[in-house]
Write a protein that holds these residues in place. Structure first.
Motif, PDB file in Angstrom:
ATOM      1  N   ILE A  39      35.471  42.575  37.516  1.00  8.89           N
ATOM      2  CA  ILE A  39      35.002  41.277  37.016  1.00  8.89           C
ATOM      3  C   ILE A  39      33.770  40.875  37.817  1.00  8.89           C
ATOM      4  CG2 ILE A  39      35.570  38.837  36.642  1.00  8.89           C
ATOM      5  CD1 ILE A  39      38.526  39.620  36.689  1.00  8.89           C
ATOM      6  N   ILE A  40      32.712  40.484  37.136  1.00  3.66           N
ATOM      7  CA  ILE A  40      31.514  40.010  37.819  1.00  3.66           C
ATOM      8  C   ILE A  40      30.988  38.764  37.110  1.00  3.66           C
ATOM      9  CG2 ILE A  40      30.185  41.763  36.553  1.00  3.66           C
ATOM     10  CD1 ILE A  40      28.136  41.625  38.882  1.00  3.66           C
ATOM     11  N   ILE A  41      30.954  37.671  37.836  1.00  7.28           N
ATOM     12  CA  ILE A  41      30.427  36.416  37.314  1.00  7.28           C
ATOM     13  C   ILE A  41      29.095  36.185  38.014  1.00  7.28           C
ATOM     14  CG2 ILE A  41      30.920  33.984  36.851  1.00  7.28           C
ATOM     15  CD1 ILE A  41      33.068  35.846  35.791  1.00  7.28           C
ATOM     16  N   GLU A  42      27.989  36.219  37.279  1.00 12.72           N
ATOM     17  CA  GLU A  42      26.686  36.091  37.937  1.00 12.72           C
ATOM     18  C   GLU A  42      25.659  35.442  37.011  1.00 12.72           C
ATOM     19  OE1 GLU A  42      23.728  38.067  37.416  1.00 12.72           O
ATOM     20  OE2 GLU A  42      24.507  39.194  35.699  1.00 12.72           O
ATOM     21  N   ASP A  43      24.655  34.825  37.648  1.00 12.18           N
ATOM     22  CA  ASP A  43      23.595  34.159  36.892  1.00 12.18           C
ATOM     23  C   ASP A  43      22.224  34.761  37.172  1.00 12.18           C
ATOM     24  OD1 ASP A  43      23.049  33.320  39.458  1.00 12.18           O
ATOM     25  OD2 ASP A  43      23.201  31.171  39.043  1.00 12.18           O
ATOM     26  N   GLY A  44      22.202  35.929  37.824  1.00 19.81           N
ATOM     27  CA  GLY A  44      20.946  36.571  38.160  1.00 19.81           C
ATOM     28  C   GLY A  44      20.529  36.347  39.599  1.00 19.81           C
ATOM     29  N   LYS A  45      21.025  35.271  40.208  1.00 23.10           N
ATOM     30  CA  LYS A  45      20.693  34.964  41.597  1.00 23.10           C
ATOM     31  C   LYS A  45      21.906  34.989  42.515  1.00 23.10           C
ATOM     32  CE  LYS A  45      16.634  32.102  40.574  1.00 23.10           C
ATOM     33  NZ  LYS A  45      16.005  30.752  40.734  1.00 23.10           N
ATOM     34  N   HIS A  46      23.044  34.570  42.017  1.00 23.53           N
ATOM     35  CA  HIS A  46      24.284  34.541  42.781  1.00 23.53           C
ATOM     36  C   HIS A  46      25.384  35.214  41.972  1.00 23.53           C
ATOM     37  CE1 HIS A  46      21.973  31.203  44.533  1.00 23.53           C
ATOM     38  NE2 HIS A  46      22.592  31.501  45.651  1.00 23.53           N
ATOM     39  N   ALA A  47      26.412  35.692  42.679  1.00 22.23           N
ATOM     40  CA  ALA A  47      27.478  36.403  41.968  1.00 22.23           C
ATOM     41  C   ALA A  47      28.802  36.341  42.712  1.00 22.23           C
ATOM     42  CB  ALA A  47      27.085  37.863  41.754  1.00 22.23           C
ATOM     43  N   VAL A  48      29.878  36.442  41.939  1.00 24.38           N
ATOM     44  CA  VAL A  48      31.226  36.654  42.464  1.00 24.38           C
ATOM     45  C   VAL A  48      31.688  37.991  41.900  1.00 24.38           C
ATOM     46  CG1 VAL A  48      33.606  35.846  42.536  1.00 24.38           C
ATOM     47  CG2 VAL A  48      31.727  34.183  42.586  1.00 24.38           C
ATOM     48  N   LEU A  49      31.919  38.957  42.785  1.00 28.23           N
ATOM     49  CA  LEU A  49      32.344  40.297  42.396  1.00 28.23           C
ATOM     50  C   LEU A  49      33.829  40.443  42.708  1.00 28.23           C
ATOM     51  CD1 LEU A  49      29.442  42.315  44.089  1.00 28.23           C
ATOM     52  CD2 LEU A  49      29.397  41.113  41.894  1.00 28.23           C
ATOM     53  N   ILE A  50      34.631  40.806  41.729  1.00 25.71           N
ATOM     54  CA  ILE A  50      36.078  40.892  41.927  1.00 25.71           C
ATOM     55  C   ILE A  50      36.577  42.305  41.675  1.00 25.71           C
ATOM     56  CG2 ILE A  50      38.335  40.016  41.234  1.00 25.71           C
ATOM     57  CD1 ILE A  50      36.968  37.463  40.271  1.00 25.71           C
ATOM     58  N   GLU A  51      37.182  42.893  42.702  1.00 23.07           N
ATOM     59  CA  GLU A  51      37.888  44.164  42.550  1.00 23.07           C
ATOM     60  C   GLU A  51      39.363  43.827  42.369  1.00 23.07           C
ATOM     61  OE1 GLU A  51      39.316  47.928  42.224  1.00 23.07           O
ATOM     62  OE2 GLU A  51      37.341  47.080  41.824  1.00 23.07           O
ATOM     63  N   ASN A  52      39.890  44.124  41.198  1.00 21.67           N
ATOM     64  CA  ASN A  52      41.231  43.721  40.807  1.00 21.67           C
ATOM     65  C   ASN A  52      42.202  44.895  40.950  1.00 21.67           C
ATOM     66  OD1 ASN A  52      43.342  42.234  39.717  1.00 21.67           O
ATOM     67  ND2 ASN A  52      42.711  42.585  37.605  1.00 21.67           N
ATOM     68  N   LYS A  53      43.103  44.810  41.920  1.00 23.69           N
ATOM     69  CA  LYS A  53      44.050  45.893  42.171  1.00 23.69           C
ATOM     70  C   LYS A  53      45.467  45.434  41.860  1.00 23.69           C
ATOM     71  CE  LYS A  53      41.454  49.209  43.947  1.00 23.69           C
ATOM     72  NZ  LYS A  53      41.265  50.466  43.217  1.00 23.69           N
ATOM     73  N   ILE A  54      46.077  46.032  40.819  1.00 28.03           N
ATOM     74  CA  ILE A  54      47.479  45.763  40.524  1.00 28.03           C
ATOM     75  C   ILE A  54      48.324  46.858  41.173  1.00 28.03           C
ATOM     76  CG2 ILE A  54      49.190  45.344  38.725  1.00 28.03           C
ATOM     77  CD1 ILE A  54      47.034  43.241  38.806  1.00 28.03           C
ATOM     78  N   TYR A  55      48.254  48.061  40.617  1.00 24.76           N
ATOM     79  CA  TYR A  55      48.980  49.188  41.207  1.00 24.76           C
ATOM     80  C   TYR A  55      48.068  50.371  41.529  1.00 24.76           C
ATOM     81  CZ  TYR A  55      53.139  46.668  39.723  1.00 24.76           C
ATOM     82  OH  TYR A  55      54.091  45.711  39.548  1.00 24.76           O
ATOM     83  N   ALA A  56      46.827  50.310  41.081  1.00 29.86           N
ATOM     84  CA  ALA A  56      45.897  51.412  41.325  1.00 29.86           C
ATOM     85  C   ALA A  56      45.592  51.541  42.821  1.00 29.86           C
ATOM     86  CB  ALA A  56      44.603  51.179  40.556  1.00 29.86           C
ATOM     87  N   GLU A  57      45.356  52.768  43.258  1.00 31.30           N
ATOM     88  CA  GLU A  57      45.018  53.010  44.650  1.00 31.30           C
ATOM     89  C   GLU A  57      43.534  52.775  44.888  1.00 31.30           C
ATOM     90  OE1 GLU A  57      46.223  56.938  45.706  1.00 31.30           O
ATOM     91  OE2 GLU A  57      48.372  56.515  45.504  1.00 31.30           O
ATOM     92  N   ASP A  58      43.181  52.478  46.139  1.00 37.47           N
ATOM     93  CA  ASP A  58      41.785  52.312  46.506  1.00 37.47           C
ATOM     94  C   ASP A  58      41.040  53.632  46.321  1.00 37.47           C
ATOM     95  OD1 ASP A  58      42.156  49.695  47.193  1.00 37.47           O
ATOM     96  OD2 ASP A  58      42.347  50.065  49.338  1.00 37.47           O
TER      97      ASP A  58
END
Length: 207
Positions: free
Chosen positions: A109-128
């Motif tokens: 998930i990435i919420i961004e406006d071109g200058k700022h952003a919130v980057l989300i790595e979503n881990k339920i059961y998947a391994e790193d």
């Protein structure tokens, strides 16, 4: 006698619990669309997709940036951290290039406006994955300099494996479904109070 008494108490507890369960079934309170269609543990098809839709100011929920602002509050960010009128609609599963040791991959998930952003790595059961957070951090630094936050979202809020960090100093924030996300969803339910359908779906997702 003590064993017989204990067994009698257990039997009564079970009987009452079963009675309550049947009453809930009768009232339709056990119905949950996400469980019914078998998506409960689907990281991408359910969790990332649903969260991205809520966080999208242009989402079909019709509540503009209210859910996003409530999320910002959880992160200690101001409501104007992003220009909600310029938020990209390429929010879920965004490709950031071919995977190497230092860059590339797909951000959940990435919420961004071109200058700022919130980057989300979503881990339920998947391994790193190897160097995963390092790659996403490098992407953030390259594209937004210091104007981004990298979030590692898991069921219980645990920290990522060292392999994901590539043994480098990576700034990130841990969030959990069991605490921060549940609290945020409860706030979203209140926000959606005047939109019964949206409220109902969020309640089912939270459950």
């Amino acid at each position: 006698m003590k064993i017989e008494s204990l067994l009698a108490e257990i039997s009564e507890i079970y009987r009452q619990a079963e009675k309550n369960r049947l009453e809930k079934v009768k009232q339709g309170e056990c119905f949950n669309v996400f469980n019914s269609i078998g998506l409960r543990t689907e990281e991408v098809r359910l969790h990332s997709a649903f969260l991205a839709e809520l966080l999208n100011p242009q989402g079909t929920h019709g509540l503009s940036s209210l859910f996003l602002e409530a999320f910002f509050k959880r992160l200690g960010l101001s409501n104007d951290y992003l220009d909600v009128n310029k938020v990209s609609q390429d929010i879920k599963e965004r490709s950031i290039g071919s995977v190497t040791d230092k860059e590339g991959g797909r951000i959940d998930i990435i919420i961004e406006d071109g200058k700022h952003a919130v980057l989300i790595e979503n881990k339920i059961y998947a391994e790193d994955q190897k160097n995963q957070l390092l790659r996403y951090y490098n992407y953030g630094k390259d594209k937004y300099q210091d104007g981004f936050i990298l979030i590692y979202l898991t069921l219980d809020g645990h920290e990522p494996n060292k392999c994901s960090l590539g043994n480098k100093k990576v700034a990130f924030t841990c969030l959990s479904y069991s605490c921060e996300m549940i609290e945020w969803l409860e706030e979203c339910i209140l926000i959606a109070n005047q939109k019964p359908l949206v409220k109902s779906v969020i309640i089912q997702y939270k459950d």
